[in-house]
Design an enzyme around this catalytic site. Sequence first.
Site, PDB file in Angstrom:
ATOM      1  CG  ASN A 146      -2.123  -0.804   0.952  1.00 30.62           C
ATOM      2  OD1 ASN A 146      -2.926  -0.643   0.047  1.00 30.62           O
ATOM      3  ND2 ASN A 146      -2.630  -1.685   1.826  1.00 30.62           N
ATOM      4  CG  ASP A 196      -5.546   0.989   2.466  1.00 26.24           C
ATOM      5  OD1 ASP A 196      -5.141   0.680   1.420  1.00 26.24           O
ATOM      6  OD2 ASP A 196      -6.562  -0.061   2.822  1.00 26.24           O
TER       7      ASP A 196
END
Length: 289
Positions: A146, A196
């Site tokens: 990510n 993320d």
Amino acid sequence: MTKISIFHDEPCELGEGPGFDPLTNTVWWFDILAGRLFEKPLAGGEARMHSLGQMASALAVVDKERQLVLTETGLFVRDRSTGHTMMHQPIEADNPATRSNDARVHPAGAFWVSTMGKKAEPSAGAVYWYREGELRKLYGNISIANSICFAPDGRAAYFADLALNIVWRVNTDPETGLPNGEPTEFLRNTGSGGFDGSVVDADGNLWNASWGGSRIDVFAPSGNRIRTIGLPIPQPTCPAFIGTDSASLVVTSAYAEMDEASRLAYPDAGKTFRIEIAGKGRLDPQVRI
């Protein structure tokens, strides 16, 4: 006061990969597990959904007519007007256990893309560099890649492994987007939420979606957290600057892994949000294929 609104109210099981095309003034994003691509004119109007027939997670602008779409089998050139796709560069196409995940375009026009196990198997993923027909594997043994993003001058790249909750920084050649050093630890999360998707603004600050943390965190190039924006959903997945002035942020989210009680508690989970920000963001460049 930060203004947060719903940009599109159709929930995605795993919304991801948002971006903005200034050539067409269009915002796009994906529902990875459903193999769906959404596009919506920033000037207003209804969103359009395109079924891709396979899992897909990110997109780069080639020109006004073409896009480069990252899927579970590789990179496809997509014609915007017809929706026709053609395989351009296979990536782990012979491995049915993996799929694509996070990606972003370096200022040099190189597309950093990632893979991961479809069941998030440990160390099953990797990060690749692609430009002008050449593909190189940069980093392997990553579980959930990510936060791929870049410094405005192209001299640094960031990427994370959500399973370890670490963001690394590595020096890059501004002319090619290739690493020219070893990654060093930039951020380590020991609190709530995981790293993320991320994007870097014009001042070099990293804006990160905190999976499970219900927020966007902004980190200075030093690594200090300088701002937090709370969100009404538990699983934001990725931010992207939108608009020709890049003064707004679109954020995807997910309802994956949420039980019925959580879905009732967070009815907006999986929807796509817009945040009006103070300051200037930065738009991704076109990819060089």
